[in-house]
Every structure is written in C-alpha cells, then in structure tokens.
Scaffold this active site. Structure first.
Site, PDB file in Angstrom:
ATOM      1  N   GLY A 191      37.366  33.863  50.797  1.00  0.00           N
ATOM      2  CA  GLY A 191      38.166  33.069  49.867  1.00  0.00           C
ATOM      3  C   GLY A 191      38.039  33.660  48.472  1.00  0.00           C
ATOM      4  O   GLY A 191      37.701  34.843  48.305  1.00  0.00           O
ATOM      5  N   VAL A 278      31.899  29.326  51.374  1.00  0.00           N
ATOM      6  CA  VAL A 278      32.841  28.730  52.335  1.00  0.00           C
ATOM      7  C   VAL A 278      33.503  27.476  51.772  1.00  0.00           C
ATOM      8  O   VAL A 278      33.922  26.594  52.502  1.00  0.00           O
ATOM      9  CB  VAL A 278      32.135  28.406  53.664  1.00  0.00           C
ATOM     10  CG1 VAL A 278      31.680  29.677  54.368  1.00  0.00           C
ATOM     11  CG2 VAL A 278      30.939  27.466  53.450  1.00  0.00           C
ATOM     12  N   HIS A 452      59.510  46.828  25.763  1.00  0.00           N
ATOM     13  CA  HIS A 452      59.328  48.049  26.550  1.00  0.00           C
ATOM     14  C   HIS A 452      58.374  48.991  25.830  1.00  0.00           C
ATOM     15  O   HIS A 452      58.486  49.136  24.630  1.00  0.00           O
ATOM     16  CB  HIS A 452      60.675  48.751  26.740  1.00  0.00           C
ATOM     17  CG  HIS A 452      60.555  50.054  27.453  1.00  0.00           C
ATOM     18  ND1 HIS A 452      60.347  50.129  28.812  1.00  0.00           N
ATOM     19  CD2 HIS A 452      60.566  51.337  26.988  1.00  0.00           C
ATOM     20  CE1 HIS A 452      60.258  51.410  29.160  1.00  0.00           C
ATOM     21  NE2 HIS A 452      60.384  52.161  28.063  1.00  0.00           N
TER      22      HIS A 452
HETATM   23  P1  NAD Z   1      37.688  28.980  49.339  1.00  0.00           P
HETATM   24  O1  NAD Z   1      38.191  27.729  49.919  1.00  0.00           O
HETATM   25  O2  NAD Z   1      38.529  29.746  48.381  1.00  0.00           O
HETATM   26  O3  NAD Z   1      37.331  30.014  50.506  1.00  0.00           O
HETATM   27  C1  NAD Z   1      36.428  29.725  51.523  1.00  0.00           C
HETATM   28  C2  NAD Z   1      36.733  30.642  52.681  1.00  0.00           C
HETATM   29  O4  NAD Z   1      35.676  30.525  53.612  1.00  0.00           O
HETATM   30  C3  NAD Z   1      38.033  30.274  53.419  1.00  0.00           C
HETATM   31  O5  NAD Z   1      38.808  31.433  53.594  1.00  0.00           O
HETATM   32  C4  NAD Z   1      37.530  29.703  54.723  1.00  0.00           C
HETATM   33  O6  NAD Z   1      38.402  29.936  55.809  1.00  0.00           O
HETATM   34  C5  NAD Z   1      36.230  30.461  54.906  1.00  0.00           C
HETATM   35  N1  NAD Z   1      35.244  29.778  55.746  1.00  0.00           N
HETATM   36  C6  NAD Z   1      34.960  28.450  55.780  1.00  0.00           C
HETATM   37  N2  NAD Z   1      33.952  28.223  56.656  1.00  0.00           N
HETATM   38  C7  NAD Z   1      33.604  29.436  57.158  1.00  0.00           C
HETATM   39  C8  NAD Z   1      32.615  29.868  58.089  1.00  0.00           C
HETATM   40  N3  NAD Z   1      31.801  29.005  58.668  1.00  0.00           N
HETATM   41  N4  NAD Z   1      32.518  31.185  58.356  1.00  0.00           N
HETATM   42  C9  NAD Z   1      33.355  32.075  57.756  1.00  0.00           C
HETATM   43  N5  NAD Z   1      34.310  31.721  56.879  1.00  0.00           N
HETATM   44  C10 NAD Z   1      34.429  30.421  56.576  1.00  0.00           C
HETATM   45  O7  NAD Z   1      36.266  28.597  48.710  1.00  0.00           O
HETATM   46  P2  NAD Z   1      35.301  29.422  47.752  1.00  0.00           P
HETATM   47  O8  NAD Z   1      35.663  30.874  47.733  1.00  0.00           O
HETATM   48  O9  NAD Z   1      33.935  29.011  48.140  1.00  0.00           O
HETATM   49  O10 NAD Z   1      35.642  28.814  46.347  1.00  0.00           O
HETATM   50  C11 NAD Z   1      35.451  27.404  46.102  1.00  0.00           C
HETATM   51  C12 NAD Z   1      36.423  26.897  45.084  1.00  0.00           C
HETATM   52  O11 NAD Z   1      36.149  27.444  43.812  1.00  0.00           O
HETATM   53  C13 NAD Z   1      37.848  27.251  45.433  1.00  0.00           C
HETATM   54  O12 NAD Z   1      38.536  26.064  45.721  1.00  0.00           O
HETATM   55  C14 NAD Z   1      38.431  27.892  44.241  1.00  0.00           C
HETATM   56  O13 NAD Z   1      39.577  27.228  43.817  1.00  0.00           O
HETATM   57  C15 NAD Z   1      37.351  27.786  43.163  1.00  0.00           C
HETATM   58  N6  NAD Z   1      37.245  29.111  42.557  1.00  0.00           N
HETATM   59  C16 NAD Z   1      38.302  29.544  41.813  1.00  0.00           C
HETATM   60  C17 NAD Z   1      38.258  30.805  41.278  1.00  0.00           C
HETATM   61  C18 NAD Z   1      39.429  31.292  40.493  1.00  0.00           C
HETATM   62  O14 NAD Z   1      40.254  30.475  40.094  1.00  0.00           O
HETATM   63  N7  NAD Z   1      39.565  32.588  40.219  1.00  0.00           N
HETATM   64  C19 NAD Z   1      37.173  31.638  41.478  1.00  0.00           C
HETATM   65  C20 NAD Z   1      36.130  31.164  42.241  1.00  0.00           C
HETATM   66  C21 NAD Z   1      36.184  29.884  42.775  1.00  0.00           C
END
Ligand code: NAD
Ligand code: FAD
Length: 477
Positions: A191, A278, A452
C-alpha cells in the site's frame, strides 16, 4: 467562565485536531487542545502522527534518498561526475528530526499566538461534554465544554503472527528510525506506506521484497496508472510479490523468517528487518466514559454525518478516527469545517475533490474517479492521456517516466477524474483539484494558458487529447 470551562475542547493535536483548535480560536471561542503524543525518547509534541511519525519525516527521508539515488544513477546523464558518493544515515536522520522538531514547535507557537490552551496528556470524554484531563504526572482534572471535537487519529494494524517488537519487526514509525540500511528488508503490504518506505530503503541500498496479499496492485489507483507505476518500480529493483499471504514471521538471531503462501504454494523469505504496513485503524482506546452518547460503527470509526457531527449533541469527530480516506489534509479540512460550524459560520468539505498522493518516484497523484469507477457508473466518458516523455521540461529534468490521464463526461465535458504518474505529480495535481472544485470542463483546462516549458503542459495536452486535439502527440482516431 471558570478556569476549567471552554467553548471548545479538542481531544487530539494532529492535523485534524490542531487546525480545529486554531480556527475555533480565530472565531473568537475559548479553546483547549489536549494531546498525549509521546516520542520514542519520552518527549511530548503536538502534531500527531503526521508531523511526528508520518507525512513529514517520511517525506524528508524520501527526498534525501531520492537525491542520493539520482546522484548515483542520473547525474552522469547531465555530464556531472561524482567521486566517492557516500551516505551518512545519521546526518540524514538528523535532518529529518530537525524538520520534525521545527514544525512541532511551530504548533506550540501557533497555539500561543492564537490563544489556544495546549494541554499535554490524556483526554477522556465523559457524559455531558465534560472532559477528564490527565497530565504526564497522573494528575487529573475535569474540563467543561460547550462543544467537544474528537480528533484521536489512528494507529497501525498489528498482525497476530508478526507482532511489532520495535527491533526486527517494526511499524512505519520504526521504519523511519532505522540507524543503518538493512541489507535485506521485507515489507508486508504494497500500500502507500509499503511503497514509500520500501522505496526509501531500497534507494539507499537495501534489497527490498514487498509481499501483498491481493492479486491487484494499488487497487485504489486508476488501473492504467497503477500498471505504469508498477513497471517503473520493478525497473528500480523493488521486488513486489502479489497474491502473497504471510502466514508466519519468526524472529531468529540471523533475522526474521517470513512464511507466506502464493499461487506456487508455501514460500519462505529471510530478512534482517520486517516492516508491517497493512493499514491503520481508528484509535479510541480509553477515550469514552459512560453515557457520552457517541457511537462507533462496525469497523470502530466514530459515527458521524457529512458535517462530522457524532450521535451526541455538540460532540464532533474529525480526521482518521472517522470514515473516509486517512489523509492529513482530509482531517484538516474537517477540523476547520467543524470549528466554523460551531461558530455559526458556513462550513463544508467537498469529499469528491480530495487529492491523494503517493510519494514514490515517479509520484502518483489523483483526484476524482478512476476510469473503472466512471465505467461502473454507466456514464459516457472520454479519456485524454499525455506522456511526460513528450514534455520538454520533463526531458530537461531527465524525469520522463509517466503520464497524465484525464477523464471527462461525454455529455457536458465536466472533469470526472485526473490521474498522474510522473515527476512532482503531487504538486501538479493541485491544478486538477482546483478545476474540479469549480466543476470545470476539460475545455476549461484546454483554454487555460500554461507556461512553457513546464510539466503542467502535460495536463493541458491531456485535456486537449480528450477531444483529440493534442498538439504534441498523435491523436488516435
Ligand atoms: P494501505 O491500506 O494503503 O495498504 C495496506 C496494504 O496491505 C493493502 O494493499 C492491503 O491489501 C495489504 N495487506 C493487508 N493485509 C495484508 C496481509 N496480511 N499480508 C499482505 N498484505 C496485506 O495501508 P498503509 O500503507 O498501512 O497506510 C495506512 C494509511 O496511511 C493509508 O490509509 C494511507 O492513506 C495513509 N498514508 C498516506 C500516505 C500518503 O498520503 N502519501 C502515506 C502513508 C500513509
Ligand atoms: P493523528 O495524526 O493520528 O493525531 C491524533 C493525535 O491524538 C495523536 O497525537 C494522539 O496521540 C492523540 N490522541 C489520541 N487519543 C488521545 C486521547 N485520548 N487524549 C489525548 N490525545 C489523544 N497523510 C497524508 O495526507 N500525506 C502523507 O504524505 C502521509 N504520509 C504518511 C506517512 C506515514 C508513515 C503514516 C503513518 C501516515 C501518513 N499519512 C499521510 C496519514 C496521516 O498521517 C494521517 O491521516 C493524519 O495524521 C491523521 O490526522 P489525525 O489528526 O486524524 O490523527
């Protein structure tokens, strides 16, 4: 009002809570903001996850690691030779910590200049909008408030088979504080956090394997953009394994032995450090006493309406602890809206125009609907795309990966979504957000003069391409 009575008490001093407190004070209300954030060294700071352990420190390290990566891989194309390129992780981490300190101290100063009472310790909502405040020494007092704003944020989800130990198995905060580059780094979850922090340590020299349970890569991103981004991440050496479900993680002297299942059966992977990313869950531990009237939904989020009113009178909730994307700017807009509504002013958040940015290289940024979402709605639509490879500024910057994709309604030309993978996509998306905020059409963007040579011309050309009028690419008929 007595010393312990306020118009507004905010519980939580992150990017949802502290702007709510500041705006409420700007509106002439008496305000206290309670925050219990404690750093790893025991010091206290306002700013919540975003400033202390999220957006700000991660972007500092993303910038440093990206500069190193570009110096190593790209400078020669500019005719710049570098001898003995070195990384000093302590200096990199020191710069990051300095930025965090400046910004968190800045909130204290903003509280002072706006007349907000900042209280560091635990807040608990009791019945009748009374708030119990417990300071660092365990001394408790009760504050009375006309309005309470809950902004307690979120915490990382912990997996039972891979519990955080703060050393080998870490959450995103731990992964921001590594003192050296791990040789072998495992990440659970491809993610936003997995990709951003995986990129940081991969650029600095770690071998990174990311295990993602789903078969889809970046399911929330437009599929064409996700595919393009995935291609570049692979080229950079990020080993992203889809459909890989972790079943166990054992800490041994040599590292962490991760067991997972994929289409090929059971697999193992040994790494020096494992980041578990996750997702995050709303944080409401020890937040509500009896009889508050506030309810939580089935996923643990505080129940609110579109104006962030909870089920209790004059109790509001904003930010990660309520439904919607867990993004700092979403929480900020909600906090400010609530502070304005409390003061009897107009307040609204346009949930259809909240941008998202993933700070990888190339960056990914979007606003509005993906093509799949538009298709599902049944509306007729048109798409324009434009590659950065055909943009003069991108060429000059040696940053030609990626494209802009724009989706507009066939019927009235209104913009439905803009998706960018490319250089500084997170900055470029602002134009599309503003356009959508004003319900602009693709023609509005076509008729807007873009300087530009700039990267923004790619947005201009994508808008033109939606009507097959792009000048600098072949319009497919
Ligand atoms: P996320 O929801 O973005 O991603 C989590 C990922 O882990 C998903 O793809 C999911 O399918 C996977 N996953 C879940 N359980 C799993 C497992 N048991 N094994 C393998 N994969 C699994 O969550 P995140 O990356 O932890 O981020 C958390 C929150 O923080 C997000 O909602 C995001 O919006 C926020 N965040 C935002 C930014 C940004 O805006 N640039 C940066 C970092 C975090
Ligand atoms: P938080 O920031 O979590 O703040 C809540 C505060 O309330 C904390 O200080 C907490 O200690 C305090 N608190 C909780 N309960 C109590 C209580 N009972 N009493 C007193 N205090 C309490 N978002 C983006 O938009 N862009 C990004 O680039 C980005 N990068 C991120 C990178 C990482 C590594 C992480 C983990 C997150 C990132 N996010 C990003 C998400 C962003 O940090 C959150 O969406 C944002 O911080 C949520 O703000 P908030 O105010 O709701 O909660």
């Amino acid at each position: 009002m007595s010393e312990n009575e306020y118009d507004v008490v905010v519980i939580g001093g992150g990017p949802a809570g502290y702007p709510a407190a500041i705006r409420a004070a700007q509106n002439g209300l008496s305000v206290a903001c309670i925050d219990e954030w404690k750093n790893h060294d025991g010091s206290r700071a306002f700013g919540g996850t975003c400033l202390n352990a999220g957006c700000i420190p991660s972007k500092a390290l993303l910038e440093s690691s990206e500069l190193y990566h570009r110096a190593a891989s790209e400078f020669s194309a500019h005719g710049i030779g570098l001898k003995d390129l070195e990384i000093d992780i302590a200096a990199m981490q020191g710069r990051k910590s300095g930025i965090v300190k400046q910004l968190t101290n800045g909130i204290k100063a903003l509280f002072q200049s706006n007349g907000v009472t900042g209280l560091q310790g635990h807040g608990k909502l009791l019945a009748d909008r009374q708030v119990e405040f417990t300071d660092a020494d365990g001394n408790s007092s009760v504050l009375k408030a006309n309005h309470v704003v809950i902004a307690s944020g979120s915490v990382p989800v912990e997996l039972p088979m891979a519990k955080f130990d703060g050393d080998r198995i870490v959450d995103s905060w731990g992964a921001l504080d590594f003192e050296e580059v791990p040789q072998r780094l495992g990440v659970i979850g491809a993610g936003v956090i997995g990709l951003e922090l995986g990129s940081v340590w991969q650029r600095l020299g770690a071998d990174v394997v990311i295990l993602e349970a789903l078969d889809d890569f970046l399911f929330m991103v437009d599929a064409q953009i996700a595919k393009e981004a995935g291609r570049h991440f692979k080229k950079q050496g990020l080993d992203i394994r889809l459909g890989a479900k972790m079943t166990d993680a054992k800490v041994e002297d040599s590292g962490v032995i991760v067991t997972y299942e994929d289409a090929g059966g059971q697999q193992t992977l040994e790494v020096d450090k494992l980041i578990v990313a996750v997702g995050r869950r709303p944080f409401t531990d020890d937040l509500f006493g009896d009889g508050t009237g506030v309810t939580l939904d089935e996923r643990g989020f505080v129940t609110v309406d579109e104006h962030c009113r909870t089920t209790a009178d004059n109790v509001w909730a904003v930010g990660d602890v309520v439904r919607g994307p867990m993004l700092a700017h979403k929480g900020t807009e909600e906090g400010v809206m609530v502070a304005d509504l409390i003061a009897g002013k107009v307040g609204e958040v346009n949930y259809d125009a909240i941008p998202s940015v993933i700070y990888t290289a190339p960056e990914i940024a979007w606003v509005g609907k993906t093509e799949a979402e538009v298709k599902e709605s049944g509306a007729a639509y048109k798409v324009g795309t434009f590659p950065f490879a055909a943009n003069g500024r991108a060429k000059g910057m040696e940053q030609t990966d990626g494209l802009v994709k724009l989706i507009a309604a066939e019927e009235d030309d209104e913009l439905l979504g803009v998706h960018i993978v490319g250089p500084v996509a997170g900055e470029l998306i602002a134009e599309a957000v503003l356009a959508m905020e004003f319900s602009a059409s693709s023609e509005d963007l076509q008729r807007t003069v873009h300087a530009h040579p700039t990267l923004t011309e790619a947005i201009h050309e994508a808008a033109l391409a939606a009507d097959k009028r792009a000048i600098h690419s072949i319009n497919k008929r």
